[in-house]
Each structure stands twice: as structure tokens, then as C-alpha cells.
Design an enzyme around this catalytic site. Structure first.
Site, PDB file in Angstrom:
ATOM      1  N   MET A 122       0.850  -1.194   0.000  1.00  0.00           N
ATOM      2  CA  MET A 122       0.000   0.000   0.000  1.00  0.00           C
ATOM      3  C   MET A 122       0.888   1.248   0.000  1.00  0.00           C
ATOM      4  SD  MET A 122      -3.463  -0.915   2.010  1.00  0.00           S
ATOM      5  CE  MET A 122      -2.910  -0.672   3.669  1.00  0.00           C
TER       6      MET A 122
ATOM      7  N   HIS B   9       9.427  -3.351   3.444  1.00  0.00           N
ATOM      8  CA  HIS B   9       9.052  -3.570   2.042  1.00  0.00           C
ATOM      9  C   HIS B   9      10.293  -3.857   1.190  1.00  0.00           C
ATOM     10  CE1 HIS B   9       5.614  -0.867   3.345  1.00  0.00           C
ATOM     11  NE2 HIS B   9       4.976  -1.924   2.873  1.00  0.00           N
TER      12      HIS B   9
ATOM     13  N   GLY C 254       4.903 -10.056   3.820  1.00  0.00           N
ATOM     14  CA  GLY C 254       5.623 -10.056   5.089  1.00  0.00           C
ATOM     15  C   GLY C 254       4.948 -10.937   6.132  1.00  0.00           C
TER      16      GLY C 254
ATOM     17  N   LYS D 254       4.948 -10.141   9.066  1.00  0.00           N
ATOM     18  CA  LYS D 254       4.396  -9.161  10.011  1.00  0.00           C
ATOM     19  C   LYS D 254       2.866  -9.237  10.043  1.00  0.00           C
ATOM     20  CE  LYS D 254       3.792  -4.897  11.900  1.00  0.00           C
ATOM     21  NZ  LYS D 254       2.639  -4.441  11.205  1.00  0.00           N
TER      22      LYS D 254
ATOM     23  N   SER E  61       6.373  -0.653  10.297  1.00  0.00           N
ATOM     24  CA  SER E  61       5.011  -0.556   9.770  1.00  0.00           C
ATOM     25  C   SER E  61       4.841   0.850   9.224  1.00  0.00           C
ATOM     26  CB  SER E  61       4.003  -0.793  10.905  1.00  0.00           C
ATOM     27  OG  SER E  61       2.732  -0.285  10.539  1.00  0.00           O
TER      28      SER E  61
HETATM   29  O1  PAF Z   1      -0.175  -5.822   3.427  1.00  0.00           O
HETATM   30  C1  PAF Z   1      -0.588  -4.869   2.725  1.00  0.00           C
HETATM   31  O2  PAF Z   1       0.085  -3.854   2.517  1.00  0.00           O
HETATM   32  C2  PAF Z   1      -1.968  -4.957   2.104  1.00  0.00           C
HETATM   33  O3  PAF Z   1      -2.866  -5.585   2.956  1.00  0.00           O
HETATM   34  C3  PAF Z   1      -1.961  -5.623   0.709  1.00  0.00           C
HETATM   35  C4  PAF Z   1      -1.529  -7.088   0.781  1.00  0.00           C
HETATM   36  C5  PAF Z   1      -1.036  -4.862  -0.221  1.00  0.00           C
HETATM   37  C6  PAF Z   1      -3.369  -5.596   0.115  1.00  0.00           C
HETATM   38  O4  PAF Z   1      -3.845  -4.300  -0.011  1.00  0.00           O
END
Ligand code: PAF
Length: 305
Positions: free
Chosen positions: A31, A38, A148, A150, A186
Site C-alpha cells: 500500500m 518492504h 511479510g 508481520k 510498519s
Molecule cells: O499488506 C498490505 O500492505 C496490504 O494488505 C496488501 C496485501 C497490499 C493488500 O492491499
């Protein structure tokens, strides 16, 4: 540093995808507001695939009323720089109207698993996650997708969906990345004031305390973690605990007193207006005492509902 191809529309994505002949292709769904966690997913994707794609989309379907959809950080320019840095080949960054040209009538149901643990506190959340993940799989057509650890319940449910619906994607999990003091990375950490961040540390501290008690069995694990959270509930600002549970990693149902083998200690709570989750995978030794036998059937979790 080579800039990734950026697709914002379905047409741009289809054109980019048609130009990709290499195989396999690993997708990292995000997101945005990309951080070191990430980046570790992207590096894992690079290890397993010739082509790495990242999706950046704040999915309205997975936010409930009163949640942080409007204030969720949107940092596309910085995210694209991070992707370039990591050698990402393709970024899919659709606007909500591209992803959902109309309100979706048909959605993926997360079933009973979506109604327990985190699902108690975020009704409909996992339906929204599974629906957007399925759409991303259909649009990007990856061979692999990297998520993740997480978001352990999310990952377990995505694995389950892939199995139940025979989706042709291999799901890869990646360890949680933490700050040196233990706070799990996060995108929501940026909401925290200094004082809130201090209280938020109680989540990872509770998991650490639980892990230290692992040799004594499930009950001791939960008791040790709960003691840390009880203290945090009296801190300023306080932690408002949503749940602490010791669950089966695949089903997210509570384990019993004699459970041996893999389990996940999961915790979530609110500090100020920020909802935080964390978890720790554990391996429970076989129970040996009569006392534990007498407790068979007990579940080890604390919930506020
Ligand atoms: O983990 C996330 O960032 C979101 O839940 C995802 C998997 C991209 C779905 O919107």
C-alpha cells in the site's frame, strides 16, 4: 540506477506486461509508504525471480468505517525512488477508479478465518484484502507473490485462498523487519508521537517475554506476554489491548495447553489513534506434566470481546 516502468492504468499495465518475456515474475503487493520491511520483500522477490513487480495501492475495500483510509500515508514519489533503488522492473500504481471502476458487487469471502483474531476487530478487512490481492494476481499475472510475516493472519489467509481457489501463484513469506529496539516496521509507525512509540514497544516486548517462556508451555507463554501488556495498559499514553493469542500458524485458531510444535503469538492494540499488530513464530516443546494434561482444551488468549 534504472527507473522501473510505471503503469497507472490497466492499459499501461497490459502493455508493460506484454513486453515482459522473462519468467518467473515476482509481485510484491504493497500500500506504499515503503520502508525497510518492504525493501526486504523486494530483495527476496529479486532472489526468486528474473522480473520484480511492485504494486502500490491503498485499498479502500480493506478499511472499515472510522479507520485511517484518508490519512494513510501516500508517498508515491519517494516510493518510486525506493523501487528504482532496489532495481524493481515494474510498478503498478493504480488510482482507486482504475482498480474499482464501479463498487465491486462480487468479492472474495475470507470465511470463518476472516472473522477471528484480527477479524473480530476489523470486520470485512480480510474480504477486502483477499479481493484486491486476487485482482492484483489477475492483472499482473505473477508466478510468485511475496508478503511479510508481520501480517501473519493476512499471509495465512492468502496461502489458504491460493490453495482453496487453485490460484497459480507461489506465495512466499518474509521475516518481520524490526527497529533495533524491537518495534516492528510498519507504515503506521509514522503516526506515533515519541511517547506513543515508547508505549508501542510493549508489543514486541510482550512477544519477547512470551518467547522466553516457551520451554514452560503455552500457558506460561501467554502469561508472560500478558504481564508486559498489563504494565503497558497503565502507561502514559496507555496501550489499549485488542487481543493477545497463541494460535495455530495455518488456521489462526487458539492452541490448547498440550500444543507442541509451531504456533504464533499474535498481539494487537491501539496506542492513541494508531492500531498496531505484531507477532512472533514459536516452536512449543511437547507438554510433559500432568497439570498440562488436566488443562487440555483450554485456549490461551485474551480478548476484549
Ligand atoms: O499488506 C498490505 O500492505 C496490504 O494488505 C496488501 C496485501 C497490499 C493488500 O492491499
Amino acid at each position: 540506477m534504472v527507473k522501473p516502468l510505471v503503469a497507472e492504468t490497466r492499459e499501461e499495465l497490459a502493455a508493460a506486461r506484454a513486453g515482459i518475456r522473462d519468467w518467473p515474475l515476482a509481485l510484491v503487493p504493497t500500500m506504499g509508504a515503503l520502508h525497510e520491511g518492504h525493501r526486504s520483500l523486494i530483495r527476496r522477490a529479486r532472489e526468486i525471480a528474473d522480473v520484480v513487480a511492485v504494486s502500490i495501492f491503498v485499498n479502500p475495500l480493506q478499511f472499515g468505517p472510522g479507520e485511517d483510509l484518508d490519512r494513510y500515508p501516500r508517498t508515491l514519489a519517494a516510493d518510486l525512488r525506493a523501487c528504482a533503488d532496489e532495481g524493481v522492473d515494474l510498478v503498478f500504481a493504480p488510482k482507486p477508479g482504475v482498480m474499482y471502476p464501479s463498487e465491486p458487487e462480487v468479492r472474495i469471502s475470507s470465511g470463518r478465518m476472516g472473522e477471528i483474531v484480527e477479524g473480530i476487530h476489523r470486520p470485512g478487512h480480510f474480504d477486502g484484502v483477499l479481493t484486491v490481492v486476487t485482482k492484483l494476481f489477475n492483472l499482473v499475472r505473477p508466478t510468485h507473490a511475496v508478503f511479510g510475516d508481520k501480517d501473519a493472519q493476512q499471509l495465512a489467509m492468502i496461502r489458504r485462498m491460493v490453495r482453496d481457489l487453485d490460484l497459480p501463484v507461489a506465495i512466499v513469506g518474509c521475516p518481520t523487519v524490526r527497529e533495533p529496539d524491537g518495534l516492528a516496521l510498519s507504515s503506521r509507525n509514522r503516526y506515533l508521537s515519541e511517547a506513543e512509540r515508547r508505549t508501542a514497544l510493549s508489543l514486541s516486548a510482550a512477544l519477547g517475554a512470551g518467547a522466553e517462556a516457551v520451554a514452560e508451555g503455552p500457558e506460561a507463554v501467554v502469561r508472560a506476554a500478558q504481564a508486559v501488556l498489563d504494565t503497558a495498559a497503565k502507561a502514559d499514553p496507555p496501550l489499549s489491548l485488542d487481543y493477545l493469542s497463541l494460535v495455530d500458524p495455518a488456521t489462526f485458531t487458539d492452541v490448547d495447553a498440550l500444543h507442541a510444535g509451531p504456533a504464533v503469538l499474535v498481539v494487537a492494540g491501539r496506542v492513541g489513534a494508531t492500531h498496531l499488530i505484531d507477532n512472533m513464530p514459536l516452536s512449543l516443546p511437547a507438554a510433559v506434566t500432568d497439570a498440562a494434561g488436566a488443562a487440555r482444551g483450554a485456549v490461551f488468549s485474551t480478548k476484549d470481546s
